[in-house]
Design a protein around this motif. Structure first.
Motif, mmCIF file in Angstrom:
data_model
loop_
_atom_site.group_PDB
_atom_site.id
_atom_site.type_symbol
_atom_site.label_atom_id
_atom_site.label_comp_id
_atom_site.label_asym_id
_atom_site.label_seq_id
_atom_site.Cartn_x
_atom_site.Cartn_y
_atom_site.Cartn_z
ATOM 1 N N GLY A 23 -0.048 -3.795 0.173
ATOM 2 C CA GLY A 23 -0.811 -2.831 0.994
ATOM 3 C C GLY A 23 -0.519 -2.108 1.989
ATOM 4 O O GLY A 23 0.939 -2.082 2.252
ATOM 5 N N THR A 24 -0.922 -1.417 2.838
ATOM 6 C CA THR A 24 -0.490 -0.486 3.924
ATOM 7 C C THR A 24 0.464 -0.907 4.965
ATOM 8 O O THR A 24 0.031 -2.081 5.299
ATOM 9 C CB THR A 24 -1.734 0.452 4.459
ATOM 10 N N GLY A 25 1.254 -0.306 5.121
ATOM 11 C CA GLY A 25 2.076 -0.722 6.349
ATOM 12 C C GLY A 25 3.057 -1.725 6.158
ATOM 13 O O GLY A 25 3.653 -2.248 7.039
ATOM 14 N N CYS A 26 3.316 -2.073 4.892
ATOM 15 C CA CYS A 26 4.172 -3.222 4.459
ATOM 16 C C CYS A 26 5.756 -2.697 4.531
ATOM 17 O O CYS A 26 6.042 -1.487 4.192
ATOM 18 C CB CYS A 26 3.923 -3.801 3.212
ATOM 19 N N VAL A 27 6.633 -3.783 4.950
ATOM 20 C CA VAL A 27 8.161 -3.336 4.931
ATOM 21 C C VAL A 27 8.663 -4.143 3.788
ATOM 22 O O VAL A 27 8.608 -5.665 4.257
ATOM 23 C CB VAL A 27 8.686 -3.311 6.337
ATOM 24 N N LEU A 28 9.232 -3.987 2.856
ATOM 25 C CA LEU A 28 9.958 -4.895 1.974
ATOM 26 C C LEU A 28 11.456 -4.696 1.785
ATOM 27 O O LEU A 28 11.915 -3.543 1.370
ATOM 28 C CB LEU A 28 9.314 -4.624 0.389
ATOM 29 N N ASN A 29 12.274 -5.573 2.128
ATOM 30 C CA ASN A 29 13.672 -5.631 2.188
ATOM 31 C C ASN A 29 14.160 -6.678 1.544
ATOM 32 O O ASN A 29 14.260 -7.710 1.700
ATOM 33 C CB ASN A 29 14.170 -5.697 3.747
ATOM 34 N N ASN A 30 14.822 -6.026 0.395
ATOM 35 C CA ASN A 30 15.792 -6.823 -0.636
ATOM 36 C C ASN A 30 14.789 -8.076 -1.182
ATOM 37 O O ASN A 30 15.138 -9.135 -0.841
ATOM 38 C CB ASN A 30 16.866 -7.251 -0.112
ATOM 39 N N VAL A 31 13.621 -7.949 -1.662
ATOM 40 C CA VAL A 31 12.854 -8.987 -2.175
ATOM 41 C C VAL A 31 12.523 -8.709 -3.790
ATOM 42 O O VAL A 31 12.557 -7.572 -4.120
ATOM 43 C CB VAL A 31 11.387 -8.995 -1.385
ATOM 44 N N THR A 32 12.115 -9.892 -4.332
ATOM 45 C CA THR A 32 11.646 -9.697 -5.720
ATOM 46 C C THR A 32 9.971 -10.440 -5.752
ATOM 47 O O THR A 32 9.992 -11.489 -5.199
ATOM 48 C CB THR A 32 12.761 -10.503 -6.739
ATOM 49 N N ILE A 33 9.432 -9.610 -6.316
ATOM 50 C CA ILE A 33 7.737 -10.129 -6.222
ATOM 51 C C ILE A 33 7.264 -10.024 -7.705
ATOM 52 O O ILE A 33 7.340 -9.026 -8.286
ATOM 53 C CB ILE A 33 7.036 -9.137 -5.463
ATOM 54 N N GLY A 34 6.737 -11.128 -8.082
ATOM 55 C CA GLY A 34 6.419 -11.479 -9.220
ATOM 56 C C GLY A 34 5.176 -10.687 -9.787
ATOM 57 O O GLY A 34 4.253 -10.458 -8.912
ATOM 58 N N ASP A 35 4.831 -10.980 -11.048
ATOM 59 C CA ASP A 35 3.362 -10.385 -11.441
ATOM 60 C C ASP A 35 2.439 -10.876 -10.853
ATOM 61 O O ASP A 35 2.343 -12.098 -10.404
ATOM 62 C CB ASP A 35 3.201 -10.827 -13.042
ATOM 63 N N GLY A 36 1.401 -9.955 -10.608
ATOM 64 C CA GLY A 36 0.020 -10.353 -10.202
ATOM 65 C C GLY A 36 -0.023 -10.625 -8.869
ATOM 66 O O GLY A 36 -1.059 -11.185 -8.119
ATOM 67 N N SER A 37 1.061 -10.474 -7.940
ATOM 68 C CA SER A 37 1.027 -11.046 -6.759
ATOM 69 C C SER A 37 0.252 -9.844 -5.912
ATOM 70 O O SER A 37 0.228 -8.599 -6.130
ATOM 71 C CB SER A 37 2.774 -11.123 -6.060
ATOM 72 N N ILE A 38 -0.194 -10.270 -4.584
ATOM 73 C CA ILE A 38 -0.747 -9.274 -3.725
ATOM 74 C C ILE A 38 -0.289 -9.336 -2.464
ATOM 75 O O ILE A 38 -0.245 -10.411 -1.585
ATOM 76 C CB ILE A 38 -2.367 -9.563 -3.499
ATOM 77 N N ILE A 39 0.348 -8.460 -1.799
ATOM 78 C CA ILE A 39 0.912 -8.454 -0.563
ATOM 79 C C ILE A 39 -0.184 -7.593 0.431
ATOM 80 O O ILE A 39 -0.171 -6.405 0.246
ATOM 81 C CB ILE A 39 2.465 -7.832 -0.248
ATOM 82 N N SER A 40 -0.571 -8.263 1.407
ATOM 83 C CA SER A 40 -1.790 -7.611 2.230
ATOM 84 C C SER A 40 -1.064 -6.709 3.356
ATOM 85 O O SER A 40 0.135 -6.930 3.767
ATOM 86 C CB SER A 40 -2.917 -8.702 2.806
ATOM 87 N N PRO A 41 -1.964 -5.947 3.692
ATOM 88 C CA PRO A 41 -1.394 -5.109 4.964
ATOM 89 C C PRO A 41 -0.439 -5.670 6.131
ATOM 90 O O PRO A 41 -0.835 -6.862 6.348
ATOM 91 C CB PRO A 41 -2.690 -4.519 5.663
ATOM 92 N N TYR A 42 0.452 -5.043 6.533
ATOM 93 C CA TYR A 42 1.430 -4.970 7.702
ATOM 94 C C TYR A 42 2.199 -6.479 7.578
ATOM 95 O O TYR A 42 2.348 -7.158 8.516
ATOM 96 C CB TYR A 42 0.250 -5.051 9.062
ATOM 97 N N THR A 43 2.884 -6.572 6.434
ATOM 98 C CA THR A 43 3.580 -7.665 5.851
ATOM 99 C C THR A 43 5.195 -7.333 5.970
ATOM 100 O O THR A 43 5.034 -6.148 5.374
ATOM 101 C CB THR A 43 3.048 -8.599 4.796
ATOM 102 N N ILE A 44 5.695 -7.945 6.649
ATOM 103 C CA ILE A 44 7.096 -7.608 6.509
ATOM 104 C C ILE A 44 7.889 -8.821 5.850
ATOM 105 O O ILE A 44 7.860 -9.976 6.135
ATOM 106 C CB ILE A 44 7.897 -7.618 8.017
ATOM 107 N N MET A 45 8.844 -8.412 4.845
ATOM 108 C CA MET A 45 9.403 -9.252 4.109
ATOM 109 C C MET A 45 10.918 -9.031 3.879
ATOM 110 O O MET A 45 11.139 -7.914 3.545
ATOM 111 C CB MET A 45 8.701 -9.682 2.760
ATOM 112 N N GLU A 46 11.841 -10.128 3.972
ATOM 113 C CA GLU A 46 13.464 -9.489 3.848
ATOM 114 C C GLU A 46 13.828 -10.865 3.058
ATOM 115 O O GLU A 46 13.534 -11.908 3.140
ATOM 116 C CB GLU A 46 13.808 -9.901 5.204
ATOM 117 N N LYS A 47 14.733 -10.484 2.043
ATOM 118 C CA LYS A 47 15.587 -11.380 1.290
ATOM 119 C C LYS A 47 15.055 -12.495 0.906
ATOM 120 O O LYS A 47 15.365 -13.717 0.980
ATOM 121 C CB LYS A 47 16.891 -11.508 2.173
#
Length: 464
Positions: A299-323
């Motif tokens: 989704g809009t406004g997300c920051v993804l830093n060194n992450v692995t995301i599997g099939d069919g996943s949904i990351i909704s707006p303005y989420t921050i994810m690290e390692k």
């Protein structure tokens, strides 16, 4: 014949108005010099010679972040006084092999395409020196390519030394050349400084060769690559090059099947891998190494830093994810934060205003909103109610919380680590847990409630 590359990176960069050396200013969060080194290394040279000057120690410290095999290819020469580009090349001359091909590049031109450098090397097979030229929209500030009436190369005139007629010429010198080390050895010492700047111009090398009857080959860059050959001298140009880098990368990803809502509002500051049918909305930032499976939505406004995301996943707006590692069909956010060290199994849900750190969360477990999960191991099929906190820090040390399978944690619960909630247990809302909760038990800790009929609220006393 071995190939060696010289990269000139000694300049002060006054127009950057910064204490940071110009060549360390970032493009896509990587020092611009590193981009040039990477392109140079793709040519498979025997050596890469860096000529440093202003704040050389800072640049050398930054170079320690490069991979060890690449560091081993690099030599350093110091230009104590910045007396011009020819003087800079002369500092690296003693380190060149006697019979090498040499390409000379610039540390402030980070997007130079490899294909243009390969053209220079090909042209060198039939001439003494090849130089890369281009026709930018605005040639101001660049040396102009001078040719005779037959179109043969004559020389290069710098902007400050050019006549009005010469300034009208659109073909400019990028500064990048290919020649042999023997050519540099023979001619660098012949270059003078009788010009407006009082500097030793590398551009004069080509004129000297022409006077001696040597062939010089101007190689005009592909018009599509002209903007990528822009040097960086100020923050406006830095931002311009950043946008070119991001637009080119976005185009490459879309050609590989990634769907971007708006490629002009997408930034990659690392490496991105993705499967089929992935969608990335606007203003998403990719940092470090990020891997997306198939059918992933960001989704809009997300920051993804060194992450692995599997099939069919949904990351909704303005989420921050690290390692963190997310397995299949995870749903995260909006406004969630995953700090480093998390592993989320299939079908995990982490909702809005939930923060997770250094935790393992089992299949199908859900934490809908307003929760902190830190240093925890949580089983499968568990529900974490709103306002739950794992109290993992005692003021000196961190402790872990263990929650089993099929556990129900009520809202506004505090789990004071180290503590364990066993399989199937239920923790009532508002409970503070300080000891192990046995399997399939209910624990509730609440203050005694009382009701007072006909209660009169205090009234405000009038001011005297």
């Amino acid at each position: 014949m071995a190939l060696e590359v010289i990269i000139l990176a000694a300049g002060m960069g006054k127009r950057m108005n910064s204490q940071l050396p110009k060549v360390l200013h970032p493009v896509a969060c990587v020092p611009m010099l590193f981009h040039v080194i990477k392109t140079a290394n793709e040519l498979n040279p025997a050596k890469i010679h860096l000529v440093l000057g202003h704040q050389a120690s800072k640049v050398q410290e930054a170079l320690t972040k490069l991979d060890s095999p690449l560091q081993e290819k690099i030599t350093i020469s110091i230009q104590e006084q910045q007396l011009g580009t020819a003087h800079a090349v002369a500092q690296a001359l003693p380190k060149l092999g006697a019979d090498s091909q040499v390409i000379i590049l610039y540390g402030d031109t980070p997007l130079t395409p490899k294909v243009e450098l390969e053209k220079l090397l090909t042209a060198l097979e039939s001439c003494e020196l090849s130089l890369l030229t281009s026709e930018p929209k605005n040639p101001f500030g660049y040396g102009r390519i001078i040719k005779d009436e037959q179109g043969n190369f004559v020389g290069i005139v710098e902007e400050k030394d050019a006549s009005a007629e010469q300034k009208a010429i659109r073909e400019i010198n990028t500064g990048m050349i290919a020649c042999r080390s023997s050519t540099l050895s023979s001619y660098l010492s012949k270059i003078g400084n009788n010009n407006a700047q009082g500097e030793y111009y590398l551009t004069d090398l080509s004129s000297l060769l022409v006077k001696d009857g040597k062939r010089v080959c101007p190689i005009k860059a592909d018009p599509n690559n002209v903007d990528m050959l822009e040097g960086i001298n100020n923050k406006v140009q830095l931002a311009f090059i950043e946008r070119i880098y991001q637009q080119n990368l976005a185009k490459q990803y879309m050609m590989q099947g990634l769907t971007l809502a708006d490629p002009s509002r997408f930034d990659v500051r690392g490496e991105l891998e993705f499967g089929q049918d992935c969608f990335i909305d606007t203003n998403v930032i990719i940092e470090g190494k990020v891997s997306l499976g198939n059918n992933v939505v960001i989704g809009t406004g997300c920051v993804l830093n060194n992450v692995t995301i599997g099939d069919g996943s949904i990351i909704s707006p303005y989420t921050i994810m690290e390692k963190s590692q997310l397995k299949e069909r995870t749903t995260i956010g909006p406004f969630a934060r995953l700090r480093p060290g998390n592993v989320l199994e299939d079908d995990v849900h982490v909702g809005n205003f939930v923060e997770v750190k250094n935790s393992n969360i089992g299949k199908g477990t859900k934490s809908g909103h307003l929760t902190y999960i830190g240093d925890s191991d949580i089983g499968a099929g568990t529900n974490i109610g709103a306002g739950t906190i794992t109290c993992n820090y005692d003021g000196a040390n961190k402790h872990r919380t263990t929650i089993g399978n099929d556990v129900f944690i009520g809202s506004d619960t505090q789990l004071v680590a180290p503590v364990t909630v066993e399989d199937g247990a239920t923790v009532g809302a508002g409970t503070t847990v300080t000891k192990t909760v046995p399997a399939n038990c209910l624990i509730v800790t609440r203050a005694h409630a009382f009701t007072k009929a006909n209660y009169q609220r205090p009234t405000k006393k009038p001011k005297k």
